[in-house]
Design a protein around this motif. Structure first.
Motif, PDB file in Angstrom:
ATOM      1  N   PHE A  60       2.713   1.633  -3.313  1.00  0.00           N
ATOM      2  CA  PHE A  60       1.695   2.327  -4.334  1.00  0.00           C
ATOM      3  C   PHE A  60       1.489   3.736  -4.289  1.00  0.00           C
ATOM      4  CE2 PHE A  60      -2.438   3.137  -5.962  1.00  0.00           C
ATOM      5  CZ  PHE A  60      -2.366   3.190  -7.267  1.00  0.00           C
ATOM      6  N   GLU A  61       1.178   3.934  -2.953  1.00  0.00           N
ATOM      7  CA  GLU A  61       1.137   5.412  -2.789  1.00  0.00           C
ATOM      8  C   GLU A  61       2.192   6.449  -3.175  1.00  0.00           C
ATOM      9  OE1 GLU A  61      -2.122   6.436  -1.077  1.00  0.00           O
ATOM     10  OE2 GLU A  61      -1.326   8.247  -1.735  1.00  0.00           O
ATOM     11  N   SER A  85      -0.976 -11.229  -9.242  1.00  0.00           N
ATOM     12  CA  SER A  85      -2.157 -12.098  -8.970  1.00  0.00           C
ATOM     13  C   SER A  85      -3.487 -11.312  -8.444  1.00  0.00           C
ATOM     14  CB  SER A  85      -1.926 -13.353  -8.289  1.00  0.00           C
ATOM     15  OG  SER A  85      -1.913 -13.136  -7.198  1.00  0.00           O
ATOM     16  N   LYS A  86      -3.359  -9.989  -7.971  1.00  0.00           N
ATOM     17  CA  LYS A  86      -4.419  -9.491  -7.268  1.00  0.00           C
ATOM     18  C   LYS A  86      -5.092  -8.297  -8.230  1.00  0.00           C
ATOM     19  CE  LYS A  86      -2.729  -9.770  -2.611  1.00  0.00           C
ATOM     20  NZ  LYS A  86      -1.766  -9.015  -1.807  1.00  0.00           N
ATOM     21  N   PRO A  87      -6.196  -8.490  -8.736  1.00  0.00           N
ATOM     22  CA  PRO A  87      -6.994  -7.689  -9.709  1.00  0.00           C
ATOM     23  C   PRO A  87      -6.677  -5.998  -9.130  1.00  0.00           C
ATOM     24  CG  PRO A  87      -8.419  -9.288  -9.264  1.00  0.00           C
ATOM     25  CD  PRO A  87      -7.167  -9.835  -8.477  1.00  0.00           C
ATOM     26  N   VAL A  88      -6.821  -6.003  -7.872  1.00  0.00           N
ATOM     27  CA  VAL A  88      -6.924  -4.568  -7.274  1.00  0.00           C
ATOM     28  C   VAL A  88      -5.601  -3.891  -7.759  1.00  0.00           C
ATOM     29  CG1 VAL A  88      -6.895  -3.200  -4.967  1.00  0.00           C
ATOM     30  CG2 VAL A  88      -8.507  -5.277  -5.371  1.00  0.00           C
ATOM     31  N   LEU A  89      -4.330  -4.796  -7.613  1.00  0.00           N
ATOM     32  CA  LEU A  89      -3.114  -4.120  -7.752  1.00  0.00           C
ATOM     33  C   LEU A  89      -2.840  -3.779  -9.133  1.00  0.00           C
ATOM     34  CD1 LEU A  89      -0.375  -6.139  -5.636  1.00  0.00           C
ATOM     35  CD2 LEU A  89      -0.865  -3.730  -5.879  1.00  0.00           C
ATOM     36  N   ARG A 115      -3.979   1.868 -13.997  1.00  0.00           N
ATOM     37  CA  ARG A 115      -4.977   3.090 -13.851  1.00  0.00           C
ATOM     38  C   ARG A 115      -3.999   4.354 -13.687  1.00  0.00           C
ATOM     39  NH1 ARG A 115      -9.081   6.285 -10.368  1.00  0.00           N
ATOM     40  NH2 ARG A 115      -8.399   5.259  -8.467  1.00  0.00           N
ATOM     41  N   VAL A 152       0.903  -1.203   0.121  1.00  0.00           N
ATOM     42  CA  VAL A 152      -0.012  -0.117  -0.049  1.00  0.00           C
ATOM     43  C   VAL A 152       0.741   1.088  -0.023  1.00  0.00           C
ATOM     44  CG1 VAL A 152      -0.358  -0.153   2.448  1.00  0.00           C
ATOM     45  CG2 VAL A 152      -1.970   1.019   0.885  1.00  0.00           C
ATOM     46  N   PHE A 162      -5.238  -3.348 -11.393  1.00  0.00           N
ATOM     47  CA  PHE A 162      -5.955  -2.111 -11.548  1.00  0.00           C
ATOM     48  C   PHE A 162      -5.322  -0.885 -11.088  1.00  0.00           C
ATOM     49  CE2 PHE A 162      -9.169   1.063 -10.495  1.00  0.00           C
ATOM     50  CZ  PHE A 162      -9.987   1.072 -11.568  1.00  0.00           C
ATOM     51  N   ALA A 163      -4.891  -0.595 -10.134  1.00  0.00           N
ATOM     52  CA  ALA A 163      -4.222   0.517  -9.383  1.00  0.00           C
ATOM     53  C   ALA A 163      -3.050   0.932 -10.380  1.00  0.00           C
ATOM     54  CB  ALA A 163      -3.871   0.212  -8.045  1.00  0.00           C
TER      55      ALA A 163
END
Lengths: 184, 889
Positions: free
Chosen positions: B274-275, B305-309, B315, B271, B311-312
């Motif tokens: 990424f920030e 493997s995590k879609p959230v990652l 984007r 987290v 996507f982030a």
């Protein structure tokens, strides 16, 4: 509610819906959805957009209507956490994780609609312990779970967090506790 | 032991004190009143059940009346007598959700304050949270002491609760919360992650308005060891904010705190990584070198493997690609694999990023990949892709064939209205921007209307065909498509098709006889509008009713005024025919908008294919007035207008007459257009003209005037005064203007104007012609190149003091406004807090001579602004003229 500080990560809502998109437990923190009708339409739109995706193995993410939503399915339940579109997606993911994992611990792995409805108080309390008025309060699932069950509040037990590892321990102490109270 | 065995499966609950007298609840009782009454008699267990049910009802969207809520609330407060911990926890939640009124709060505060001093951490924390939700400022002062203590409580749950409550209280009770700053500072050192996070957030919120304090806070926090990932995220955000506000160092020097951001890229929590990456990507004027480490990290996330990652990351990269496409190209291979991602948001973002970063050679390959992907995504994603393709096509005009084919391909696929509209709009834009694409584009659109279910799009395309078709090499091939519409479609489309056909007949004489034959067939149409149009256009094509030129009438009246005049006419007696000449001929405001869409003859035809006004309207007064000027026969011999200036008011407000002057600069003339309005109903002003005294403007000579017959009441009428000067010369001077007219009073008895009037004059404000009137802004692709191409010997340099200004931006805007030239390369925007800045301007002088200006601004501590102005132009006189503009200002 007055928004506090624009740099502070804010959760706009936490939702728990069933497999047909009906709400089970929800909490909105943002003034965007101030009426029940607008909340319902948001939930409907969200469910329409997400119900066909596969979010069982890993949490999924979607962006629509200027919000980012992370979600995960467990059993016949859908867990959602929403934030503004500028929010760090991983922060929201942490909150979502805290949400479904704490519920999993509290329901002892039996995450399905029936058990949730039977123990709705626990789920509502979990939501309350994770986010307070949009501000993230706690993200460690075991800590959330122990706070929900008020562990250590009556002074009899040490305030130890309930983790998967300490399960047997907790179980043993619960058994002991129960037998004692039955024998009284 | 059956009971215990079952218990191990049961949900995790706190130690329950199960009462023997547990009663079966009548499960479906929803009436809150009966429910709340049950509190008093029943056991803890049933109380818990009842509260849960109440909260369930609230959660399902039921609302209690005020009375019901009050009753429930009182019921709940009675439960403070019971000592069960689980029940107490539910009561806390219930009180927060019901949110009692001010007079009810008082009942619970004493109980809550007792809990606040309890030995049990969870009682303390929860009672703090509840209290801070329900109390007002006065009560807060009473419990302030306890809250302060709670902030530094050794139990994290209490400290967090107090800090978060303080964050919420800050909104209304900032003064009180500010007094706790020492405690908050101490809490920021707390070993617990969440406490640290909340304390850091509160510290920042307390200082949010003080930039210097924030800067100090950030400095101390970056040095201290912040352990909590969430607190670290906050810190990254604060650092980004400080960088945003700070002065960018001169070239090559690193930004303050950049090192810190970079070190966060190596943090162990995703987290935070990424920030930090996001913060770097969003830095103002970020350089490629600064971007590289962030992009590398994001690239790793792309294959997570995590879609959230994923996507982030995608984007963020998508956003970077808009400004730094080159920096993102490293990730192209990873991006390509994301096109087939399960999550369609990720796939769409990946594609649009690729479209932005792609180079010319990869376009075809990319289109192939997208083609397979388009069929299984939702319409709103498709629109995003179509828009990306449009901008790609504008970027690589040579690839227009492939891209146009792609667009026409997707146009044939299934899709909703918005999606089809986006495609048609894209094709329209491409037709307008890329001449080569016109014929193919029109061809695709023809095919599209063959099978189009949307009337709106059909009429729009037909209108465009009517406009553009006749100008192509082979107009005849479009006729079949249009005529098919007349046979097959609904009335609205048929009417539009008739108008489009008539346009062909009007423009292409060779086709006219054939068009006439086709139009005759529409004479028996069963729709009135179609028949009317066909009849009218037939007459026109046969030389009657104004002839073929009248097929596309120029609507040069103000459309809103026309609408008003027509409704006025319909409201009154309609025995006299409507006189269109009473409608003011001011340039219709729509024209600029239609011009923005780039259809050259955008004057609206008699309905049907009205063009949607796009927001891309360019505000160019020259284009706005050009048509008006062209329509005046006396002005035609002057040639093309070079520049029209903004209207300038020549009268005070609230006078009898309102006069605005617009200067139109021609090669050898200046036309002064006076827009005059009469504001008094009791008089008629006739034969209006403006006389000019050119004593102070010797370079001009009055040529002629075009008087206005009558000055319309509350409308706008124009009269013109034309002066000559040396062709191409930059003549300047001050002109004194006198408005001359004949006044006729209106007899209040009859409402008729008097026969005889008298001449009168009115002195207007002076008008000045400055060198700035002769310059107009031009767009320039490469300023440096153009600068170097101009002869260095024309260069002229001088320095000016601009006096005190609030900020550099003010000074820059003022000078740009005075010079009336086009800022290049975004140099008109001064970075916040900059102490010096350089602006590049481009313009052309009358006679189409280029002028380039480089201005360096500096501001000192006393806010005095100085400017160095360097000019290059096609001749030294022009350079001097620019300096003259500044000196005069």
């Amino acid at each position: 509610m007055a928004l506090i500080d624009p740099t502070l990560p804010v959760v706009k809502n936490l939702l728990l819906l069933d497999s047909e998109g009906k709400r089970i437990a929800v909490k909105y923190y943002s003034p965007e959805w101030s009426t029940v009708a607008s909340q319902a339409s948001f939930e409907k739109a969200l469910w329409n957009k997400t119900s066909r995706t596969n979010a069982r193995a890993e949490a999924e993410i979607i962006m629509f209507d200027n919000v980012v939503v992370v979600y995960k399915y467990i059993g016949d339940l859908m867990f959602y956490a929403t934030g503004s579109q500028d929010e760090n997606e991983l922060v929201l993911y942490t909150v979502l994780q805290a949400f479904y994992e704490s519920v999993t611990i509290l329901l002892r792995q039996q995450v399905e609609k029936k058990t949730v409805l039977e123990n709705l108080d626990l789920v509502l309390l979990a939501i309350d312990e994770i986010v307070d008025g949009g501000v993230i309060l706690e993200t460690e699932p075991s800590v959330v779970a122990s706070r929900v069950t008020m562990r250590g509040a009556d002074g009899e037990q040490a305030p130890m967090p309930i983790t998967e590892q300490s399960f047997t321990k907790a179980l043993a102490s619960a058994k002991e506790h129960l037998t004692r109270s039955l024998l009284k | 032991m059956a009971a215990t065995a079952q218990d191990s499966q049961a949900p995790l609950r706190g130690p329950e004190k199960k009462d023997e007298d547990r009663e079966d609840e009548s499960a479906n009782r929803c009436d809150s009143r009966t429910v709340s009454r049950q509190y008093e008699q029943h056991s803890v267990w049933s109380c818990l059940q009842v509260i849960t049910k109440l909260l369930y009802l609230l959660n399902q969207g039921e609302s209690f009346t005020k009375k019901e809520a009050a009753e429930v609330f009182f019921g709940v407060t009675k439960l403070f007598q019971k000592q069960d911990i689980n029940l107490r926890r539910m009561m806390y939640l219930c009180i927060k959700d019901i949110c009692p009124g001010a007079d009810e709060v008082i009942i619970v505060t004493s109980s809550l304050m007792k809990d606040m001093n309890s030995k049990t951490d969870l009682y303390r924390s929860n009672s703090v949270r509840v209290l801070s939700k329900i109390i007002d400022g006065q009560l807060l002062a009473q419990i302030e002491r306890y809250l302060k203590q709670a902030i530094v409580d050794k139990s994290p749950v209490v400290a967090s609760a107090a800090l978060v409550s303080a964050l919420h209280l800050l909104g209304n009770n900032a003064e009180i919360v500010k007094r706790w700053i020492n405690e908050v500072q101490e809490a920021a050192q707390n070993k617990n992650n969440m406490v640290q996070f909340h304390a850091v957030a509160l510290l920042h919120a307390l200082r949010a308005s003080d930039r210097l304090a924030i800067s100090k806070l950030v400095t101390s926090l970056t040095k201290a060891n912040v352990k909590s990932p969430l607190a670290q995220c906050l810190l990254v955000r604060y650092v980004a904010q400080v960088i945003q506000d700070s002065q960018p160092g001169p070239n090559g020097e690193q930004r303050p705190f950049y090192d810190f951001l970079e070190s966060c890229l190596r943090h162990k929590a995703e987290v935070v990584i990424f920030e930090a990456a996001r913060a770097i990507c969003n830095l103002r004027d970020v350089t490629a070198r600064e971007l590289t480490p962030a992009i590398t990290v994001l690239q790793l996330f792309l294959s997570s493997s995590k879609p959230v990652l994923r996507f982030a990351a995608v984007r963020t990269l998508n956003k970077v690609a808009m400004t730094h496409p080159l920096a993102v190209t490293h990730c192209n291979i990873d991006m390509e694999s994301l096109i087939s991602d399960q999550n369609r948001s990720i796939a769409t973002l990946a594609i649009t990023t690729l479209l932005k970063t792609g180079n010319e050679s990869s376009v075809e390959k990319l289109l192939k990949q997208i083609g397979s992907f388009m069929s299984d995504i939702a319409d709103d994603f498709k629109i995003v892709v179509v828009e990306a393709i449009r901008s790609l096509c504008l970027k690589f005009p040579t690839k227009q064939r492939a891209l146009m084919n792609f667009l026409s391909g997707v146009l044939r696929e299934e899709g909703g209205f918005e999606y089809k509209k986006a495609i048609v709009q894209s094709i329209l834009v491409l037709i307008q921007e890329i001449p080569d694409a016109k014929e193919t584009g029109l061809g695709h659109l023809c095919e599209f209307i063959e099978d189009c279910e949307f009337t709106y799009l059909s009429t729009q395309v037909l209108h465009l065909l009517g406009q553009e078709g006749p100008k192509t090499k082979e107009p005849s091939k479009y006729i079949r498509y249009i005529y098919n519409r007349i046979i097959l479609e609904n009335a609205t489309v048929r009417a539009a098709a008739v108008s489009a056909l008539a346009n062909f007949g009007a423009v292409c004489e060779a086709l006219r006889p054939r068009i006439i034959v086709l139009l005759r067939r529409a004479l028996s149409d069963n729709d009135d509008e179609v028949r009317d149009r066909a009849t009218l256009h037939l007459q026109q094509l046969e030389g009657k009713a104004g002839g073929p030129e009248a097929v596309q009438p120029r609507v040069d009246v103000n459309l809103t005024a026309l609408e008003k005049a027509l409704s006025d006419y319909l409201a009154g007696p309609t025995d006299k025919p409507f006189d269109i000449s009473v409608v003011p001929k001011a340039p219709p405001p729509l024209r600029g908008a239609a011009g923005g869409l780039g259809l050259p003859s955008a004057s609206t035809t008699s309905g049907g294919g009205a063009l949607p006004a796009t927001s891309a309207a360019r505000k160019d007064p020259t284009a706005e007035y050009a048509e008006l000027l062209r329509s005046i026969p006396q002005l035609a011999p002057l040639g093309e207008v070079f520049k029209s200036c903004e209207p300038f008011r020549l009268t005070e407000e609230d006078t009898e007459y309102a006069v605005f002057c617009i200067k139109h600069v021609y090669e050898g003339h200046i036309v002064f257009q006076f827009n005059c309005t009469n504001t008094i109903a009791e008089q008629v002003l006739e034969d209006v003209s403006v006389a000019m005294d050119l004593a102070d403007a010797g370079d001009f000579e009055e040529a002629f005037t075009i008087p206005l017959e009558t000055m319309p009441l509350n409308g706008v009428g124009q009269c013109f005064t034309v002066v000559t000067r040396q062709p191409g010369a930059i003549a300047t001077g001050k002109i004194v203007n006198i408005l001359k007219f004949k006044v006729k009073e209106i007899d209040p008895g009859t409402g008729e104007a008097e026969e005889e009037g008298y001449d009168d004059e009115y002195v207007l404000e002076d008008l000045e012609v400055t060198p700035a009137d002769y310059v107009k802004p031009t767009l320039l692709g490469n300023f440096r190149k153009a600068w170097e191409e101009l002869d260095p010997s024309t260069e002229k340099e001088d320095e000016y003091g601009l006096g005190q200004r609030e900020a550099l931006q003010d000074a820059v805007e003022a000078v740009i406004g005075i010079l009336g030239m086009q800022p290049c390369e975004g140099s008109e925007a001064v970075p916040p807090n900059a102490r010096s800045h350089t602006v590049l301007l481009a313009g052309i002088f009358v006679g189409y001579q280029q002028v380039l200006v480089r201005m360096s601004f500096g501001i000192d501590a006393g806010n005095n602004v100085a400017m160095k102005l360097v000019v290059r132009a096609e001749s030294l006189e022009l350079s001097e003229a620019i300096h003259q503009i500044i000196q005069d200002a």
